[in-house]
Write an enzyme that holds these catalytic residues in place. Structure first.
Site, PDB file in Angstrom:
ATOM      1  N   ASN A 169       0.816  -1.226   0.000  1.00  0.00           N
ATOM      2  CA  ASN A 169       0.000   0.000   0.000  1.00  0.00           C
ATOM      3  C   ASN A 169       0.843   1.265   0.000  1.00  0.00           C
ATOM      4  O   ASN A 169       0.569   2.223   0.738  1.00  0.00           O
ATOM      5  CB  ASN A 169      -0.961   0.006   1.191  1.00  0.00           C
ATOM      6  CG  ASN A 169      -1.930  -1.155   1.163  1.00  0.00           C
ATOM      7  OD1 ASN A 169      -2.184  -1.803   2.181  1.00  0.00           O
ATOM      8  ND2 ASN A 169      -2.481  -1.458   0.006  1.00  0.00           N
ATOM      9  N   ARG A 304      -3.680 -13.802   0.119  1.00  0.00           N
ATOM     10  CA  ARG A 304      -4.818 -13.972   1.014  1.00  0.00           C
ATOM     11  C   ARG A 304      -5.705 -15.130   0.526  1.00  0.00           C
ATOM     12  O   ARG A 304      -5.504 -15.657  -0.555  1.00  0.00           O
ATOM     13  CB  ARG A 304      -5.600 -12.663   1.104  1.00  0.00           C
ATOM     14  CG  ARG A 304      -4.844 -11.587   1.866  1.00  0.00           C
ATOM     15  CD  ARG A 304      -5.521 -10.227   1.804  1.00  0.00           C
ATOM     16  NE  ARG A 304      -5.441  -9.630   0.484  1.00  0.00           N
ATOM     17  CZ  ARG A 304      -5.809  -8.368   0.205  1.00  0.00           C
ATOM     18  NH1 ARG A 304      -6.297  -7.605   1.170  1.00  0.00           N
ATOM     19  NH2 ARG A 304      -5.694  -7.892  -1.013  1.00  0.00           N
TER      20      ARG A 304
END
Length: 434
Positions: A169, A304
């Protein structure tokens, strides 16, 4: 001309009520970097990886020791979370030189420096525009997922020590770009502390780079999918872009010593070699990339629960854009870009849109004239779109995954469109692409 894939997709949507989509697999967790796995590498590669892993473990311990000693020195019994930011950074990179050298610019720089980890990086989702870090405060806020279950791929080993630090990010590279602007606006002694913090951050990036040229999402290594070479959200590309600018030594990076610029240039070269080495090959032909690749084998790997090994449209588009910006690309880079562009053309989807449809949430629906768009993930080998869910199931239809994941994830997008538009101009300048 409409591709066979689009025709098949249209037929599939027409018979939804007759032929339900299938669960086609289960997402297996990514493997961390360990001594046991390093032992399986060719003998010539092991020493570099063993030294890397040892350095990571030492730095992990040093970072935690710093906090413990700080708390002891201030008589603190319990640490506190850092201030959480709803945005990924909120750090401005588009102000004037005078602003960066002024009170407001320097205040943010001071906050940024206060949250720099002992290793030299930063965490993500931190509010670095208001208050500086205080003794006993963690270097990160609460980065835990709100959907964690037992054996979740995202389950941290230590909930109080996660993403310390990271390239995820836009973290670390954004802070360094900001500090460079402040340092450049404050020559001499006023900017000395910011220059030192910037150079310490560069050392962090150099230390985090794998022997094969890739970067993990988190360093010191955290384990799990965080150890994978990470193209997701531009993590590795942001590091490469920053190092490329540092190597150039222009504008706000003019203060960087030549020795450090040379290290940055060498790091970029190794990073490019890693990009080329990770490009997925199917039936002897290069295609594109996964969002993340195993650090040791370079094979596509999971992240994930709902992010599986695959060919990724969005991240691959970013990689191709980066490669096309390189001056004087060699034959291998030209071939890599050419192959990826052909794959984008092959997998483009016309006549559909992924949008909200009322109570059913976002769905792929017919939209005559729309496109091209691409799925976020494609199955390696078949090039069919695939979709993951929080329970680790893999599906061949987006309508089959949970409403929460359909709402909260970009399963389709048009990032390759810009890459293809740029490619048509780029290939004329590089005729060897034909």
């Amino acid at each position: 001309m409409i591709s066979k894939f689009v025709v098949c997709l249209a037929l599939t949507l027409c018979v939804v009520s007759i032929l339900p989509a299938a669960v086609i697999g289960t997402n297996s967790p990514s493997q961390p970097v360990t001594l046991e796995r390093i032992a399986t590498l060719p003998a010539a590669q092991r020493t570099a990886w063993e030294k890397y892993l040892e350095h990571s473990a030492r730095q992990w311990q040093a970072d935690q020791d710093f906090l413990r000693q700080e708390m002891k020195a201030h008589g603190l019994k319990k640490s506190t979370n850092a201030p959480y930011a709803a945005t990924f950074s909120g750090i401005p990179l588009n102000k004037s030189d005078a602003w960066y050298g002024g009170d407001e610019g320097r205040h943010i720089a001071d906050v940024i420096v206060s949250f720099q980890t002992p290793a030299g990086g930063w965490s993500k989702r931190l509010d670095m525009t208001h208050q500086a870090r205080v003794p006993g405060e963690l270097f990160t806020g609460d980065n835990s997922s709100h959907f964690l279950t037992n054996a979740d791929n995202d389950l941290p080993h230590d909930a109080g020590w996660s993403y310390v630090g990271t390239f995820d990010n836009d973290a670390t590279t954004t802070q360094l770009r900001y500090l460079a602007k402040v340092a450049a606006a404050l020559p001499g002694e006023p900017g000395a502390g910011y220059r030192a913090a910037f150079l310490h951050g560069l050392d962090y990036i150099f230390a985090a780079q794998y022997p094969n040229g890739g970067w993990p999402q988190v360093w010191p290594l955290q384990g799990g999918y965080h150890d994978a070479i990470t193209f997701n959200d531009g993590a590795m590309l942001h590091a490469l872009a920053l190092l490329s600018d540092v190597a150039g030594g222009t504008n706000e990076f003019a203060f960087v010593p030549q020795k450090t610029r040379d290290l940055a240039a060498a790091s970029v070269k190794r990073g490019l070699e890693c990009i080329l080495a990770t490009q997925i090959v199917v039936a002897g032909r290069r295609t594109v990339w996964c969002q993340q690749h195993d650090a040791l084998t370079l094979k596509p790997t999971s992240a994930r629960n709902y992010e599986m090994p695959s060919q990724s449209g969005g991240e691959s588009a970013d990689l191709v854009m980066f490669l096309m910006k390189l001056p004087n690309p060699g034959a291998e880079i030209v071939a890599s870009v050419n192959a990826a562009a052909e794959w984008f053309k092959k997998t483009s989807i016309y006549g559909f849109a992924f949008k909200f449809t009322g109570l059913e949430g976002r769905q792929l629906i017919a939209a005559p004239g729309n496109g091209p768009i691409w799925a976020r993930y494609y199955e390696i080998g078949s090039d069919r779109p695939i979709f993951g869910d929080r329970d680790k199931t893999i599906h061949d239809e987006v309508r089959e995954i949970s409403a929460e994941r359909r709402k909260g994830y970009s399963w389709y997008g048009d990032a390759p469109k810009r890459a293809l538009q740029h490619y048509e101009r780029w290939r004329k300048e590089h005729p060897q692409a034909d």
